[in-house]
Design a protein around this motif. Structure first.
Motif, PDB file in Angstrom:
ATOM      1  N   LEU A 194       0.798  -1.101   0.045  1.00  0.00           N
ATOM      2  CA  LEU A 194       0.101   0.142   0.096  1.00  0.00           C
ATOM      3  C   LEU A 194       0.920   1.203   0.022  1.00  0.00           C
ATOM      4  O   LEU A 194       0.591   2.145  -0.844  1.00  0.00           O
ATOM      5  N   GLY A 195       1.928   1.295   0.835  1.00  0.00           N
ATOM      6  CA  GLY A 195       2.996   2.425   0.771  1.00  0.00           C
ATOM      7  C   GLY A 195       3.477   2.652  -0.573  1.00  0.00           C
ATOM      8  O   GLY A 195       3.619   3.833  -0.963  1.00  0.00           O
ATOM      9  N   THR A 196       3.869   1.576  -1.325  1.00  0.00           N
ATOM     10  CA  THR A 196       4.519   1.749  -2.356  1.00  0.00           C
ATOM     11  C   THR A 196       3.553   2.403  -3.513  1.00  0.00           C
ATOM     12  O   THR A 196       3.742   3.089  -4.364  1.00  0.00           O
ATOM     13  N   ILE A 197       2.232   2.042  -3.547  1.00  0.00           N
ATOM     14  CA  ILE A 197       1.086   2.335  -4.421  1.00  0.00           C
ATOM     15  C   ILE A 197       0.897   3.707  -3.990  1.00  0.00           C
ATOM     16  O   ILE A 197       0.892   4.792  -5.056  1.00  0.00           O
ATOM     17  N   VAL A 198       0.844   4.315  -2.953  1.00  0.00           N
ATOM     18  CA  VAL A 198       0.552   5.449  -2.550  1.00  0.00           C
ATOM     19  C   VAL A 198       1.888   6.454  -3.127  1.00  0.00           C
ATOM     20  O   VAL A 198       1.740   7.657  -3.428  1.00  0.00           O
ATOM     21  N   ASN A 199       3.222   6.252  -2.862  1.00  0.00           N
ATOM     22  CA  ASN A 199       4.215   6.720  -3.336  1.00  0.00           C
ATOM     23  C   ASN A 199       4.278   6.745  -4.712  1.00  0.00           C
ATOM     24  O   ASN A 199       4.619   7.895  -5.349  1.00  0.00           O
ATOM     25  N   THR A 200       3.868   5.877  -5.627  1.00  0.00           N
ATOM     26  CA  THR A 200       3.646   6.013  -7.230  1.00  0.00           C
ATOM     27  C   THR A 200       2.856   6.901  -7.289  1.00  0.00           C
ATOM     28  O   THR A 200       2.986   7.694  -8.484  1.00  0.00           O
TER      29      THR A 200
END
Length: 229
Positions: A2-8
């Motif tokens: 989830l954190g990576t998706i938000v960052n992207t």
């Protein structure tokens, strides 16, 4: 993840906003942004290198990594191939704009991907389920992407999938083996990565075209070394 998706997503949003602002920014202000980005890269890169040097178990490993990686990257012409690829993807009207986009993308990819938050964040997320580092990194990247896109245009959005794959790799490796990405290895990667970000800063300031992407194989040298040792 989830954190990576938000960052992207923050990079995508920031790139769109920056590209819209790009139309109303005069050339003299764009030059100021170039200089600001260059100075920021110098600060981020030097901080990453200097901060992690005392943590290194092999003080000369980063020199070997940069040397071997640079030779391999030059032989493969990674920087040249990347810029030619960007030229084909870009619909800008002149070659100088294409070159600026290629330079901006290479710098953005390094700034987004090679940093403590971007590298440690996915590992902590995978091992502990804590996305704090990634959310913090997403906030920083949102601001950075606006600045990058306002300078180089909407083409900077191409850095988003690169970040997703990069952080996804760390997340996957950490999920499969909690011992695969040790603190010692992370320190070595951050030293080498910091030097590469510093090199990007020199290029943006027109002090030295370091062809930074040719040094990307240097990031593999510490990994191979730790596997062997």
């Amino acid at each position: 993840m989830l954190g990576t998706i938000v960052n992207t997503c923050t990079i995508i949003v920031g790139s769109v906003v920056g590209a819209l602002l790009n139309r109303g920014i005069k050339e003299k202000y764009k030059n100021v942004l170039y200089t600001g980005l260059g100075l920021a890269c110098l600060a981020i890169g030097l901080n990453a290198t200097v901060t992690n040097l005392p943590k290194s178990q092999y003080p000369v490993l980063f020199i070997v990594a940069i040397s071997i990686g640079g030779v391999i990257g030059t032989a493969l012409d990674i920087d040249g191939r990347f810029k030619r690829r960007v030229d084909k993807l870009s619909h800008s009207v002149n070659s100088s704009t294409n070159n600026n986009l290629a330079s901006g993308l290479s710098t953005a990819v390094l700034v987004y991907c090679i940093g403590p938050l971007s590298m440690l964040g996915p590992v902590i997320s995978a091992l502990k389920g804590d996305n704090t580092f990634l959310y913090t990194n997403a906030t920083l990247d949102l601001v950075s992407s606006v600045v990058f896109a306002s300078t180089y245009g909407i083409g900077m959005i191409l850095a988003a999938p690169v970040l997703f794959l990069w952080q996804g790799l760390f997340y996957l490796v950490a999920s499969l083996s909690s011992q695969a990405v040790s603190d010692a290895l992370m320190a070595e990667l951050l030293i080498v990565g910091g030097m590469m970000i510093t090199a990007s800063g020199l290029s943006l300031l027109n002090l030295k075209d370091c062809k930074t992407l040719n040094y990307l194989p240097a990031l593999l040298v510490p990994v191979v070394w730790f596997l062997v040792v």
